[in-house]
Design a protein around this motif. Structure first.
Motif, PDB file in Angstrom:
ATOM      1  N   ALA A  29      59.366  20.000  14.969  1.00 14.07           N
ATOM      2  CA  ALA A  29      59.582  18.595  15.327  1.00 14.07           C
ATOM      3  C   ALA A  29      59.765  18.415  16.826  1.00 14.07           C
ATOM      4  N   ILE A  30      60.340  19.411  17.493  1.00 13.26           N
ATOM      5  CA  ILE A  30      60.545  19.321  18.941  1.00 13.26           C
ATOM      6  C   ILE A  30      59.242  19.532  19.701  1.00 13.26           C
ATOM      7  N   LEU A  31      58.448  20.528  19.260  1.00 17.88           N
ATOM      8  CA  LEU A  31      57.238  20.890  19.994  1.00 17.88           C
ATOM      9  C   LEU A  31      56.070  19.953  19.735  1.00 17.88           C
ATOM     10  N   PHE A  32      56.025  19.339  18.572  1.00 19.07           N
ATOM     11  CA  PHE A  32      54.863  18.517  18.224  1.00 19.07           C
ATOM     12  C   PHE A  32      54.654  17.357  19.190  1.00 19.07           C
ATOM     13  N   PRO A  33      55.696  16.626  19.589  1.00 16.28           N
ATOM     14  CA  PRO A  33      55.461  15.542  20.562  1.00 16.28           C
ATOM     15  C   PRO A  33      54.878  16.031  21.884  1.00 16.28           C
ATOM     16  N   PHE A  34      55.201  17.259  22.286  1.00 17.07           N
ATOM     17  CA  PHE A  34      54.625  17.794  23.521  1.00 17.07           C
ATOM     18  C   PHE A  34      53.115  18.001  23.378  1.00 17.07           C
ATOM     19  N   ALA A  35      52.677  18.385  22.172  1.00 21.14           N
ATOM     20  CA  ALA A  35      51.253  18.615  21.948  1.00 21.14           C
ATOM     21  C   ALA A  35      50.480  17.305  21.824  1.00 21.14           C
ATOM     22  N   ILE A  36      51.092  16.294  21.201  1.00 20.17           N
ATOM     23  CA  ILE A  36      50.401  15.021  20.964  1.00 20.17           C
ATOM     24  C   ILE A  36      50.508  14.093  22.167  1.00 20.17           C
ATOM     25  N   GLY A  37      51.647  14.119  22.834  1.00 24.44           N
ATOM     26  CA  GLY A  37      51.871  13.195  23.929  1.00 24.44           C
ATOM     27  C   GLY A  37      52.979  12.212  23.607  1.00 24.44           C
ATOM     28  N   PRO A  38      53.353  11.375  24.542  1.00 24.17           N
ATOM     29  CA  PRO A  38      54.500  10.480  24.371  1.00 24.17           C
ATOM     30  C   PRO A  38      54.196   9.170  23.641  1.00 24.17           C
ATOM     31  N   ASP A  39      53.029   9.071  23.027  1.00 26.72           N
ATOM     32  CA  ASP A  39      52.654   7.828  22.343  1.00 26.72           C
ATOM     33  C   ASP A  39      53.531   7.654  21.104  1.00 26.72           C
ATOM     34  N   GLY A  40      54.526   6.772  21.188  1.00 27.58           N
ATOM     35  CA  GLY A  40      55.459   6.575  20.095  1.00 27.58           C
ATOM     36  C   GLY A  40      54.801   6.053  18.834  1.00 27.58           C
ATOM     37  N   ARG A  41      53.808   5.160  18.986  1.00 26.68           N
ATOM     38  CA  ARG A  41      53.150   4.612  17.798  1.00 26.68           C
ATOM     39  C   ARG A  41      52.380   5.679  17.045  1.00 26.68           C
ATOM     40  N   LEU A  42      51.697   6.554  17.782  1.00 33.29           N
ATOM     41  CA  LEU A  42      50.953   7.629  17.134  1.00 33.29           C
ATOM     42  C   LEU A  42      51.902   8.600  16.436  1.00 33.29           C
ATOM     43  N   LEU A  43      52.988   8.950  17.110  1.00 30.21           N
ATOM     44  CA  LEU A  43      53.951   9.857  16.503  1.00 30.21           C
ATOM     45  C   LEU A  43      54.569   9.254  15.245  1.00 30.21           C
ATOM     46  N   ALA A  44      54.863   7.964  15.283  1.00 35.84           N
ATOM     47  CA  ALA A  44      55.438   7.307  14.116  1.00 35.84           C
ATOM     48  C   ALA A  44      54.459   7.285  12.951  1.00 35.84           C
TER      49      ALA A  44
END
Length: 211
Positions: A29-44
C-alpha cells in the motif's frame, strides 16, 4: 479442537506469522502510490483491487509453516494416533491461520485505504468483502500447504497452486468494491465452498503424505 487452534495461533505469533503478512500488506500500500503517481482519483478507483491483491499475497506468505513442520516432526502422526481426524486437524489449522492474520489485516486495511485515497464510503464495502473472503483465503492456504508439504521448492509451488484458485475471490472481492451487483453474494458463496471443502482436501493430502 480449541487446543489445536490455540497452538496454531501461538506458532503464528512466535514465528512472525502475524507481523510479516501485515508488514508486507502495508508495504504494498505504501509503494503502490509511488509507482502510479500522486493522482488521487486514479488511486481511489483502483485502490480496492490493490488492497485485495495485497491481501491475497500476504495470505500466501506463511503457507510453508502451516503443515510441513508438523509433518516432518511427526506431530500429525501423533494427533491422528490420539483420535483426531485429518480433516479436523486441517480445520483447526485453517481457523488458527485466519485468526492469526485476518483480524489484523482488517485493521491494517484502514491504513492502506488512507494511503490509497480510498473514499470512506468504499472502505466499508472493502472491509465487508475482506471479512467474507479472508476465511476462504485461509482455507485455501492450508489446503495448498498440505498439497506441497515435503516437496522441494514448496514455497514457489505453493504460489503456483494457490493463486489460480484464489482468482475468483480476487475478482469478486475487487468487483464488490467497484459496486458490482451481486459480487458480495458470489464472494460469500465461493468463500463458503472453500471453507467447507478445503479441510477435506488438506486432510486427504496429509493422509497421503503419511502413506
Amino acid at each position: 479442537m480449541i487446543a489445536l487452534v490455540w497452538r496454531e495461533l501461538r506458532r503464528a505469533w512466535s514465528s512472525g506469522g502475524l507481523v510479516l503478512p501485515i508488514a508486507f500488506f502495508l508495504l504494498v500500500a505504501i509503494l503502490f502510490p509511488f509507482a502510479i503517481g500522486p493522482d488521487g482519483r486514479l488511486l481511489a478507483r483502483i485502490g480496492g483491487g490493490v488492497i485485495w491483491a495485497a491481501a491475497l499475497l500476504a495470505a500466501l506468505l506463511p503457507v510453508e509453516r502451516l503443515v510441513t513442520p508438523d509433518a516432518e516432526s511427526g506431530v500429525l502422526d501423533q494427533l491422528v494416533v490420539r483420535g483426531y481426524s485429518d480433516a479436523g486437524i486441517a480445520a483447526a489449522k485453517m481457523l488458527g491461520h485466519w485468526l492469526g492474520f485476518g483480524p489484523a489485516l482488517l485493521a491494517a486495511t484502514c491504513v492502506a485505504a488512507a494511503l490509497l485515497h480510498v473514499p470512506g464510503a468504499a472502505l466499508g464495502t472493502i472491509l465487508l468483502g475482506l471479512a467474507i473472503g479472508t476465511p476462504g483465503l485461509a482455507a485455501l492456504g492450508v489446503a495448498t500447504a498440505a498439497l506441497v508439504a515435503g516437496l522441494r521448492g514448496a514455497g514457489a509451488l505453493a504460489g503456483l497452486v494457490m493463486l489460480p484458485f484464489a482468482v475468483p475471490l480476487l475478482i469478486f472481492g475487487a468487483g464488490a468494491t467497484g459496486g458490482e451487483p451481486g459480487a458480495i453474494k458470489l464472494l460469500a458463496a465461493i468463500s463458503l465452498v472453500l471453507v467447507a471443502g478445503c479441510p477435506f482436501v488438506a486432510g486427504a493430502a496429509m493422509r497421503m503424505g503419511r502413506g
